[in-house]
Design a protein around this motif. Structure first.
Motif, PDB file in Angstrom:
ATOM      1  N   ASP A 146       3.137  13.115  -0.041  1.00  0.00           N
ATOM      2  CA  ASP A 146       2.390  11.858  -0.008  1.00  0.00           C
ATOM      3  C   ASP A 146       2.517  11.250  -1.403  1.00  0.00           C
ATOM      4  N   THR A 191      -1.610   0.734   2.138  1.00  0.00           N
ATOM      5  CA  THR A 191      -2.853   0.037   1.798  1.00  0.00           C
ATOM      6  C   THR A 191      -2.964  -0.155   0.289  1.00  0.00           C
ATOM      7  N   LYS A 192      -2.305   0.727  -0.467  1.00  0.00           N
ATOM      8  CA  LYS A 192      -2.490   0.779  -1.915  1.00  0.00           C
ATOM      9  C   LYS A 192      -1.436  -0.088  -2.620  1.00  0.00           C
TER      10      LYS A 192
HETATM   11  N1  PLP Z   1      -2.944   9.263   0.961  1.00  0.00           N
HETATM   12  C1  PLP Z   1      -3.599   8.990  -0.175  1.00  0.00           C
HETATM   13  C2  PLP Z   1      -3.117   9.572  -1.445  1.00  0.00           C
HETATM   14  C3  PLP Z   1      -4.715   8.152  -0.167  1.00  0.00           C
HETATM   15  O1  PLP Z   1      -5.368   7.881  -1.318  1.00  0.00           O
HETATM   16  C4  PLP Z   1      -5.146   7.601   1.074  1.00  0.00           C
HETATM   17  C5  PLP Z   1      -6.342   6.718   1.138  1.00  0.00           C
HETATM   18  O2  PLP Z   1      -7.155   6.640   0.254  1.00  0.00           O
HETATM   19  C6  PLP Z   1      -4.437   7.926   2.229  1.00  0.00           C
HETATM   20  C7  PLP Z   1      -3.344   8.748   2.142  1.00  0.00           C
HETATM   21  C8  PLP Z   1      -4.844   7.376   3.552  1.00  0.00           C
HETATM   22  O3  PLP Z   1      -4.428   6.055   3.622  1.00  0.00           O
HETATM   23  P1  PLP Z   1      -5.179   4.941   4.495  1.00  0.00           P
HETATM   24  O4  PLP Z   1      -6.512   4.705   3.873  1.00  0.00           O
HETATM   25  O5  PLP Z   1      -4.232   3.782   4.430  1.00  0.00           O
HETATM   26  O6  PLP Z   1      -5.297   5.511   5.869  1.00  0.00           O
END
Ligand code: PLP
Length: 426
Positions: free
Chosen positions: A215, A239-240
């Motif tokens: 990830d 999203t980020k």
């Molecule tokens: N992976 C990481 C490192 C995250 O910080 C997040 C969410 O904060 C996610 C996955 C999950 O993503 P989403 O909020 O778009 O479902």
């Protein structure tokens, strides 16, 4: 009956539809021509066709849930000759395919898939590849909801789950059994910013015949390239940084066609796909991705250096600082170190720590990261309030810990903001 028809089960996509996303646009749109170039050029042009409907410069939003056929013969041709075209919105939409191709170009991936959120992408990959009796092993600093999915939900289906300390490759290798199917980590991790040695992680997976997933939400394809290091799946909460404007949820997973295809098949059934409107927002946000990352990287480093020199700060966690335990690995494998900075206040309980957060004027208080607006939070309150002190200690979440996700404001303004907050709350 069409492949999506209600008359019986059928695959959501023709099994041979593996390959560059760009060749699978609707039959009324030209295929894309990703030019060679660096991350900015790929972010702007990657995955897009030069010949768009209506001679438009930008991609239109195809606001439709289904796609039509001119006659029955064209349906039969679609099925028999496996023509590349859209059919039904749960299996794909043109805007989403452009974004998938753009991300694949940025990531140097064969192919990619977009999901409605990062978690939908993570769940999709795992559900597509693990079977009852398999086992998943995860570094314990991985995103807590991903680990919660494995611990609370995968196990309900007879899938084993083990966590090993982040960065302990010997422990990870020792935990592998003939049942192990997946090795999972985040890199860099959140909020500790530990950095995975990608080739080493990939090598463990390869030697044991186990799939590997990183990830890289915090890393982004601007700063790290896990697939080049031999990882099977790179995952993003788009999203980020990828969306970048704190205005959408999306997720993406990228890799080789052969490992992504089962995920595509499952997504067509699970339905966690990005909508055309959301895909458009993401495509628009991605245009400035590389530019934004340069500022995020500069702000992260500037803020981290300021905090490290501040008398009220006990410790700063940022992989770009020489003091960070993973600095050497970060220097070796990262182009920049991102906008997320974690710091611990000297002699502060959780209330005194909260007082600093509450005094911020530019940064807004909230979860998430990677957008243009700087966000600040106290992990103990925001994400771990309902855990016992012992559990929080186990996660290494301290009461005096603050996480600042630098946006793209001026570095000096963020530093001034922190300076006044630290001074006023003392
Ligand atoms: N992976 C990481 C490192 C995250 O910080 C997040 C969410 O904060 C996610 C996955 C999950 O993503 P989403 O909020 O778009 O479902």
């Amino acid at each position: 009956m069409t492949p999506s028809g209600s008359a019986g089960p059928s695959p959501p996509h023709r099994p041979d539809e593996v390959g560059p996303e760009v060749e699978r646009r609707g039959d009324d749109t030209a295929v894309s021509s990703t030019p060679p170039g660096g991350p900015s050029t790929l972010a702007v042009h990657g995955g897009e066709s030069r010949d768009k409907p209506g001679h438009s410069l930008t991609d239109p939003i195809f606001a439709t849930s289904t796609y039509t056929f001119t006659d029955t013969a064209s349906i039969v041709r679609f099925i028999e000759e496996k023509q590349p075209r859209e059919e039904y919105g749960r299996y794909g939409n043109p805007g989403e395919r452009v974004v998938e191709a753009k991300l694949a170009a940025l990531e140097g991936a064969e192919t990619g898939l977009l999901f409605a959120s990062g978690m939908a992408a993570f769940v999709g990959v795992l559900m597509a590849h693990v079977n009852a009796g398999d086992e998943v092993i995860c570094f314990d600093e991985c995103y807590h909801r991903s680990r919660e999915f494995c611990r609370r939900h995968l196990t309900r289906f007879g899938v084993g789950f083990r966590e090993v300390p982040s960065g302990n490759y010997a422990a990870m290798e020792a935990a592998i059994t003939p049942r192990t199917k997946f090795l999972v980590s985040e890199s860099p991790t959140n909020p500790h910013l530990s950095v995975v040695d990608i080739p080493r992680f990939a090598d463990i997976g390869r030697r044991h015949g186990v799939l590997t997933l990183i990830d890289a939400t915090l890393g982004t394809p601007f700063n790290v390239r896990p697939l080049e290091g031999g990882i099977d799946f790179v995952l993003h909460s788009a999203t980020k940084y990828l969306g970048g404007h704190n205005d959408l949820l999306a997720g993406a997973v990228l890799g080789r066609g052969e490992v992504i295809e089962p995920v595509r098949q499952l997504r067509g059934i699970m339905g966690g796909i990005n909508s055309p409107h959301n895909a458009y927002l993401l495509e628009r946000g991605l245009k400035t991705f590389a530019l934004r990352m340069e500022r995020h990287n500069a702000n992260g480093l500037g803020v981290a250096r300021f905090l490290e020199a501040h008398p009220r700060v006990e410790r700063v966690l940022y992989p770009g600082l020489e003091s960070h335990p993973y600095h050497a690995e970060a220097r070796r494998s990262m182009r920049g170190f991102g906008g997320l900075v974690t710091f611990l206040l000297r002699d502060a309980d959780w209330r005194r720590t909260a007082a600093v957060v509450d005094r911020m004027r530019v940064a807004r208080i909230g979860p998430s990261l990677g957008g243009v607006e700087t966000l600040i939070e106290q992990p103990m309150v925001m994400s771990y309030w309902n855990y016992s002190p012992a559990d929080r200690a186990g996660f290494r979440i301290a009461d005096n810990m603050i996480r600042i996700a630098c946006g793209i404001e001026e570095t000096a303004d963020l530093i001034d903001d922190l300076e006044q907050a630290l001074a006023g709350a003392s």
